[in-house]
Design a protein around this motif. Structure first.
Motif, short mmCIF file in Angstrom:
data_model
loop_
_atom_site.label_atom_id
_atom_site.label_comp_id
_atom_site.label_asym_id
_atom_site.label_seq_id
_atom_site.Cartn_x
_atom_site.Cartn_y
_atom_site.Cartn_z
N LEU A 40 -10.30 2.28 -13.66
CA LEU A 40 -10.47 3.93 -14.34
C LEU A 40 -10.32 4.67 -13.74
N ARG A 41 -9.78 6.24 -13.58
CA ARG A 41 -9.69 7.20 -12.55
C ARG A 41 -9.75 8.99 -13.27
N TYR A 42 -8.67 8.09 -14.71
CA TYR A 42 -8.58 10.27 -14.84
C TYR A 42 -8.90 9.19 -16.92
N ILE A 43 -9.98 10.76 -17.19
CA ILE A 43 -10.80 10.74 -18.46
C ILE A 43 -10.17 11.88 -19.53
N ASN A 67 4.12 17.66 -10.31
CA ASN A 67 3.29 18.41 -9.66
C ASN A 67 2.80 19.49 -10.44
N THR A 68 2.48 19.16 -12.06
CA THR A 68 2.18 19.59 -13.32
C THR A 68 0.65 18.87 -13.10
N SER A 69 -0.23 18.60 -14.66
CA SER A 69 -1.53 18.40 -15.11
C SER A 69 -0.71 16.52 -15.60
N HIS A 70 0.44 16.03 -14.88
CA HIS A 70 0.69 15.02 -15.44
C HIS A 70 0.51 13.75 -14.51
N TYR A 71 -0.86 12.62 -14.58
CA TYR A 71 -1.67 12.33 -13.35
C TYR A 71 -0.93 10.76 -12.96
N PHE A 72 -0.68 10.33 -14.00
CA PHE A 72 -0.04 9.03 -13.00
C PHE A 72 1.35 9.12 -12.37
N SER A 73 2.13 10.52 -12.57
CA SER A 73 3.20 10.99 -11.93
C SER A 73 3.24 11.24 -10.82
N ARG A 143 -7.48 17.25 -9.64
CA ARG A 143 -6.96 16.84 -8.48
C ARG A 143 -7.91 16.51 -7.39
N GLY A 144 -8.92 15.49 -7.85
CA GLY A 144 -9.74 15.37 -6.87
C GLY A 144 -9.48 14.36 -5.97
N MET A 145 -8.36 13.63 -6.04
CA MET A 145 -8.17 12.82 -5.23
C MET A 145 -6.36 12.87 -4.73
N ALA A 146 -6.06 12.30 -3.50
CA ALA A 146 -4.43 12.75 -3.14
C ALA A 146 -4.69 11.65 -3.56
N PRO A 147 -2.85 11.39 -3.46
CA PRO A 147 -1.91 10.73 -4.23
C PRO A 147 -2.06 9.37 -3.53
N TYR A 148 -1.67 8.50 -3.57
CA TYR A 148 -1.86 6.74 -2.82
C TYR A 148 -1.04 6.57 -1.80
N ALA A 149 -1.60 5.81 -0.91
CA ALA A 149 -0.46 5.85 -0.02
C ALA A 149 0.52 4.52 -1.13
N GLU A 150 1.27 4.30 -0.84
CA GLU A 150 2.78 3.35 -1.41
C GLU A 150 2.28 1.27 -1.66
N PRO A 151 1.86 1.18 -2.74
CA PRO A 151 1.63 -0.24 -2.45
C PRO A 151 2.89 -0.67 -2.49
N GLY A 152 2.86 -1.02 -1.45
CA GLY A 152 4.57 -1.64 -0.74
C GLY A 152 5.27 -3.23 -2.16
N GLU A 153 4.06 -4.05 -1.92
CA GLU A 153 4.30 -4.93 -2.39
C GLU A 153 4.22 -5.14 -3.76
N LEU A 154 4.05 -4.16 -4.88
CA LEU A 154 3.66 -4.11 -6.24
C LEU A 154 5.08 -3.00 -6.99
N VAL A 155 5.91 -2.47 -5.05
CA VAL A 155 7.09 -1.34 -5.76
C VAL A 155 8.08 -2.42 -5.51
N ASP A 156 7.80 -3.58 -4.13
CA ASP A 156 8.57 -4.04 -4.32
C ASP A 156 8.90 -5.36 -5.62
N ALA A 157 7.88 -5.79 -6.31
CA ALA A 157 8.20 -6.40 -7.41
C ALA A 157 8.93 -5.43 -8.73
#
Length: 520
Positions: A40-43, A67-73, A143-157
């Motif tokens: 859980l990362r956002y409420i 670049n707005t308040s759409h946190y998954f994106s 925006r307390g965290m920077a975007p993730y590094a790409e989860p490569g294996e999951l993206v491949d899936a």
């Protein structure tokens, strides 16, 4: 439940993560966003009166601007999923990356929520919950965290599931390099669209087909799903998005598909030859007459002849198999979902096609040998406009609007049987659980898991306890009670249950149960 900040936070922290598409479409409340690692990362909340949980979670956070308040994106604007929405020169590549990101989030992220009535001050409750939330649970907030590094294996899936073309994969690689600051020139413009993903190989007994449309024009097909039933009754599914090349999108709130999501997808004219080659000679089931009429309209728009397929209607099959549903929920997919205990996401073309195929198999007396997707939590909402009636002249009209039913009325369609009666102890009251051990063996074996969530059962059951929402859970095979227990205290309080009282558990349909206090 109690609506203190502590109780609401506990409900979010203990809730079972669900697919974003399963977020309720008819209520507001508090919610949390779960990342690809299951944390859980956002409420947040649907403080705006015109937003539902589904709209906020599945449409805003998942498909909104990064670049707005759409946190998954925002958090997954990374690697091959990266785009700069303000760079018109890379828009074509960026649109493909955004589509990948939307699908990645659907595949690998989750959400939790607590529904609240509109008369509560949801914004104030959100602020109180945020004030006491652990830091890691609100790491994305502000925006307390920077975007993730790409989860490569999951993206491949996700890419394997989408079956993108070489040209699209090349566009994603350019976006990955751009995300690292490289100056990659746009690819030269091309009028060619990506090829349609490969179809399952037969032979098949029959194929079920479902479509979703962008607007009231039946020819505006934006998604096509197939469920191909083999000789052993296993089901293999196939799905493609379709670019209807229209500006008017009326049904995005229903099926979640937007104009941005289908940009770069093949047109109907490109999909049709692939479908003709794969479907010719097969029996094609639709659930009501809408899908055939949509194909006819799309063929007309494309200047193509309607394929001479042998269409059949699984609604008629259901009417013959379960006549008791007439006037008691009807024979639409949403009603059959409740009656038969089907697991699917309504208004997803692939899932609806699979559900139609399962209806035919159930009517024949078979259980599907293999599910094409992991089972999803049932949703007991009855769609007000689910079944469409086809008349002799070929026209199609929506069936009359169904009356909203209470949980008890919703479940009255099938035969009931009493599994057993449990006597409530003080330990049950203190720890919010109900012992089922006296009749535990009567529950389906595939809904019984181990002693912790990591050992959850492959299938869940739903429990109507008299509250506003039905609980979806599996069973703890060691302790012999419902694994999800947050609702039990509310059930005790609502019904005035004391130590020594008895509660009854009734099976009202396959994998569907009702619990009630036994009164003298």
């Amino acid at each position: 439940m109690r609506f203190t900040p502590e109780a609401l936070l506990d409900a979010l922290l203990s809730a079972e993560p669900r697919l974003t598409t399963e977020a309720p479409r008819d209520c507001r409340g508090l919610y949390g966003l779960i990342d690809h690692e299951g944390l859980l990362r956002y409420i947040g909340s649907t403080s705006s009166a015109n937003e539902t949980l589904h709209k906020r979670i599945h449409q805003r956070h998942r498909t909104g601007s990064e670049n707005t308040s759409h946190y998954f994106s925002h958090m997954y604007n990374t690697g091959r999923m990266w785009r700069d929405r303000d760079d018109a020169t890379t828009k074509s590549d960026g649109d493909i990356a955004k589509r990948l990101r939307n699908e990645f989030i659907s595949d690998h992220c989750r959400a939790v929520w607590v529904a609240l009535s509109d008369d509560r001050n949801i914004a104030a409750l959100e602020a109180e919950v945020l004030a006491i939330a652990p830091p890691d649970a609100i790491a994305w907030n502000n925006r307390g965290m920077a975007p993730y590094a790409e989860p490569g294996e999951l993206v491949d899936a996700t890419l394997r599931r989408l079956g993108l073309s070489d040209a699209e994969l090349a566009a994603l690689e350019r976006q990955r390099r751009r995300s690292l600051g490289e100056n990659i020139h746009p690819a030269p413009p091309s009028s060619r669209r990506p090829p349609v993903s490969s179809m399952p190989k037969g032979p098949f007994r029959f194929i079920a087909l479902d479509v979703e449309t962008a607007n009231n024009d039946r020819g505006s097909i934006c998604q096509i799903g197939l469920a191909c039933v083999r000789e052993d009754n296993s089901i293999e599914t196939w799905m493609t998005y379709v670019d209807p090349q229209v500006d008017t999108w009326l049904w995005s709130g229903l099926h979640g598909i937007t104009k941005d999501m289908v940009q770069g997808a093949p047109t109907f004219a490109q999909v049709l030859p692939v479908l003709e080659e794969a479907l010719n000679g097969h029996i094609i089931y639709q659930h009501s007459g809408f899908d055939r009429s949509a194909f006819a309209a799309a063929c007309s728009h494309a200047g193509r002849a309607m394929p001479p397929w042998e269409w059949r209607d699984s609604v008629r099959v259901a009417r013959n198999a379960w006549p008791e549903l007439k006037g008691n929920g009807g024979h639409g997919l949403a009603s059959l979902k409740v009656h038969l205990g089907l697991d699917f996401t309504h208004h997803d073309a692939c899932d609806d096609a699979r559900a139609a195929a399962e209806v035919v198999l159930r009517a024949e007396g078979f259980q599907p040998a293999v599910r094409a997707k992991p089972a999803k939590a049932p949703d007991i909402q009855i769609d007000e406009f689910d079944v469409l009636e086809e008349f002799s002249d070929g026209s199609v009209a929506r069936a009359s609007k169904q009356t909203k039913k209470t949980p008890q009325e919703r479940y009255s369609a099938g035969p009931e049987r009493r599994l057993g009666i449990s006597t409530v102890t003080q330990g049950n009251l203190d720890n919010s659980h109900i012992y089922l051990r006296e009749f535990f063996e009567k529950f389906p074996a595939d809904a019984i898991g181990g002693s912790n969530r990591a050992e959850a059962a492959p299938r869940e059951i739903s429990v109507d306890w008299g509250g506003e929402t039905v609980v979806v859970t599996d069973l703890d095979g060691k302790k012999k009670f419902f694994r999800k227990r947050g609702w039990v205290r509310s059930f005790f309080e609502r019904n005035g249950v004391a130590a020594g009282d008895q509660v009854a558990i009734d099976e009202v349909a396959p994998y569907r149960y009702r619990i009630s206090r036994v009164t003298s």
